[in-house]
Scaffold this active site. Structure first.
Site: not given
Ligand code: RIB
Ligand code: CA
Length: 313
Positions: A10, A15, A39, A123, A164-165, A238-239
């Site tokens: 996203d 990403d 996102n 991701t 979040f994801n 993160h990703d």
């Molecule tokens: O919590 C971080 C994740 O949420 C990452 O993948 C960021 O791109 C968002 O999608």
């Molecule tokens: Ca992401």
């Protein structure tokens, strides 16, 4: 033989950097890219994915996925990634059309036609991956592994309990973790250690090519939210962890676990319940990544950018 990969994402700054890393590394072959809302809205994340692939010169097809979670309303993160979802660099318009297929159709076709098991790098929210598994259970045996960014053994980043994801679509995540497919979980336990600093950004910028410059501009924007809201001393990449683990798992430390997802708790919905001890009796199919050698991770990104800027990818 490179690892055949479907990237479900996203974009989203991190990403986008994960796509850059995957495209740059000879250990990875990007067969297809599918997009999810998260996102930003699906329109924006799909356009962003197409822009990044065109910028890189990657010819992999891009197919649009779910515009919302399986059962819930969508939450988005403009405060992190901006109104476009990829604020910062001015990327040119994409040069290739969006696939006419849906994310599930493209992923199923790609898996069916690949002569080897396919690895999914996820991701974003896991809506597309769950939909694929529900629509095509016969393809599970051809999915080698799902390397995902999401969840955490301890704590969240969008609520005190949820990352979040996973929070965007907890029901989808529960389907994916319980599908019996090997999963690499790059959750906050490791991504909050995968901190990129302003000095790292300058290290990338001075490489001086178009890809290193673009990534530096992504990071210039990405750090704003994290410096304003966290005192990590850097911004969590993160990703790219979900890609880097495939490229060089020796950079990381992980532990086997069973993982399930809370979908009903008033305070805990979206939490990944990580059972390292196997007390739940569930399958220990998840490699929960708990640490990394940060220097080697940043070096991997640096060498990837140098390779791209030399036109060697
Ligand atoms: O919590 C971080 C994740 O949420 C990452 O993948 C960021 O791109 C968002 O999608
Ligand atoms: Ca992401």
């Amino acid at each position: 033989m490179p690892i055949p990969v479907i990237m479900d994402c996203d974009p989203g700054h991190d990403d986008a950097i994960a796509l850059v890393l995957a495209y740059a590394c000879p250990e990875i072959e990007i067969l297809a890219v599918t997009t999810s809302a998260g996102n930003q809205t699906i329109d924006k994340t799909t356009l962003n994915a197409r822009k990044v692939l065109s910028f890189l010169g990657c010819g992999a097809p891009v197919a649009r996925g779910a515009s919302k979670p399986l059962f819930r309303e969508l939450i988005i993160a403009p405060q992190v990634h901006g109104e476009s979802g990829l604020d910062g660099p001015a990327l040119p318009e994409p040069t290739s059309p969006e696939s006419p297929m849906s994310a599930v159709e493209l992923a199923a076709k790609t898996i069916r036609e690949c002569d080897r098991g396919v690895t999914i790098v996820a991701t974003a929210a896991l809506t597309n991956v769950a939909a694929l598994l529900l629509a095509h259970p016969e393809l599970k045996s051809k999915i080698e592994r799902i390397s995902l960014m999401g969840g955490s053994a301890v704590g969240g980043n969008w609520t005190p309990a949820a990352e979040f994801n996973i929070l965007v679509d907890p029901e989808a995540a529960q389907i994916v973790f319980n599908a019996g497919i090997p999963v690499t979980m790059c959750g906050l336990d490791v991504t909050h250690q995968a901190l990129v600093t302003r000095a790292d950004t300058e290290r990338f910028r001075v490489i001086g090519g178009r890809c290193s410059t673009m990534v530096a501009e992504l990071l210039d924007f990405f750090v704003k939210f994290h410096e304003a809201n966290f005192d990590f001393g850097g911004s969590p990449l993160h990703d790219p962890c979900a890609v880097a683990w495939l490229v060089d798992p020796g950079i990381f430390v992980s532990r086997k676990a069973h993982v399930d997802v809370e979908c009903r708790g008033r305070h805990t919905t979206g939490a990944t319940v990580v059972d390292f001890g196997g007390v739940s009796g569930g399958a220990m199919n998840v490699d929960v990544v708990t640490g990394l050698d940060l220097g080697r991770f940043i070096d991997l990104l640096d060498s990837a950018l140098r390779r791209l800027d030399r036109g060697m990818a």
